[in-house]
Design a protein around this motif. Structure first.
Motif, PDB file in Angstrom:
ATOM      1  N   GLU A  63      10.313  17.123 -23.665  1.00  0.00           N
ATOM      2  CA  GLU A  63      10.320  18.208 -22.683  1.00  0.00           C
ATOM      3  C   GLU A  63       8.936  18.429 -22.089  1.00  0.00           C
ATOM      4  O   GLU A  63       8.775  18.631 -20.878  1.00  0.00           O
ATOM      5  N   ARG A  66       8.227  15.496 -19.711  1.00  0.00           N
ATOM      6  CA  ARG A  66       9.010  15.590 -18.461  1.00  0.00           C
ATOM      7  C   ARG A  66       8.408  16.594 -17.501  1.00  0.00           C
ATOM      8  O   ARG A  66       8.439  16.408 -16.285  1.00  0.00           O
ATOM      9  N   SER A  67       7.847  17.677 -18.035  1.00  0.00           N
ATOM     10  CA  SER A  67       7.281  18.716 -17.168  1.00  0.00           C
ATOM     11  C   SER A  67       6.070  18.228 -16.384  1.00  0.00           C
ATOM     12  O   SER A  67       5.683  18.837 -15.382  1.00  0.00           O
ATOM     13  N   THR A  68       5.463  17.119 -16.823  1.00  0.00           N
ATOM     14  CA  THR A  68       4.301  16.560 -16.124  1.00  0.00           C
ATOM     15  C   THR A  68       4.648  15.285 -15.359  1.00  0.00           C
ATOM     16  O   THR A  68       3.810  14.760 -14.624  1.00  0.00           O
TER      17      THR A  68
END
Length: 262
Positions: A63, A66-68
């Motif tokens: 997670e 994925r946020s980056t």
């Protein structure tokens, strides 16, 4: 796209995902640089002793990545505990020619890492390069510039390298993570030691690596070490832990970090 240019290994022993996010963000620009040369990066996060938290740590790491927009492969260290053995789990999977060690609560300076790579490529016979490592507080404010430069800019010969400087100074001449190294060279000396050590896993690797391969000193910031309340080096009694220097001397003489594991 061809194979990755940089392989990054992160051993993760504490669930500090706010800091892991900062580490991941520092890789974004490095990936942009690598993609510009039609390469990329590969990032391996190795969970070490995280089973007791009760959370799905692999999903939490995914997670964060994925946020980056960064891809990550999450692995688990099922062997001896500790950052050294955990990093070896990642090392076994790296396909990139150049290796970066990124602790889960630190960040890299992408421009500095690229300078390390150029310096290696411009120095015949070099298999590694090292640079400066300022220290920051938890919020990222600079609190120390790091050790005074021990080496002159340019090539570092194996006869006047890391171990000699360590014995002379008492401390390390550079932070072992403020480096870029040939993956092949790191593997050839055994990676990190597999026996459980409470301190100096990195010292073992770099003492052996620099005793066998020429390197380069680059007087530029390449890595940011974050000091906070849970930092290993901030724990009471850390400085009194035996570094087992005689063991390291034996590893240097044998040319491998795996001497004690055999």
């Amino acid at each position: 796209m061809t194979s990755p240019l940089f392989g990054i290994i992160t051993a993760m022993g504490r669930p500090e995902y706010d800091l892991l996010l900062l580490a991941a963000r520092s890789l974004v620009k490095l990936e942009d640089v690598a993609r510009g040369s039609r390469r990329g990066i590969e990032w391996f996060v190795v969970l070490d002793g995280m089973e007791e938290t009760g959370d799905d740590q692999a999903s939490l790491v995914q997670e964060v990545a994925r946020s980056t927009g960064i891809s990550v492969t999450v692995l688990t260290n099922t062997g001896p505990p500790g950052p050294g053995p955990a990093r070896n789990v990642g090392l076994a999977r790296v396909s990139a020619p150049w290796l970066i060690t990124l602790d889960s609560d630190d960040t890299i300076r992408p421009e500095g890492m690229c300078t390390l790579l150029r310096s290696i490529e411009e120095t015949p016979g070099a298999a590694w390069a090292a640079g400066r490592c300022p220290h920051t507080d938890r919020e990222g404010h600079r609190i120390w510039d790091g050790p005074t430069d021990h080496f002159a800019p340019g090539p570092i010969e194996v006869t006047a390298s890391f171990w000699e400087a360590k014995l002379l100074l008492g401390g390390l001449p550079f932070l072992c993570t403020a480096t870029l190294a040939s993956t092949r060279a790191v593997r050839s000396v055994g990676g990190w030691p597999e026996d459980r050590r409470r301190r100096a896993e990195d010292t073992c690797l770099w003492a052996v690596l620099t005793s066998r391969f020429r390197g380069v000193w680059v007087p530029e910031d390449v890595y940011l070490y974050r000091r906070h309340e849970k930092s290993v080096t901030n724990q009471p009694g850390f400085r009194q832990i035996d570094e087992r220097l005689a063991d390291i001397e034996a590893m240097i003489a044998a040319g491998t970090t795996r001497l004690l594991a055999d």
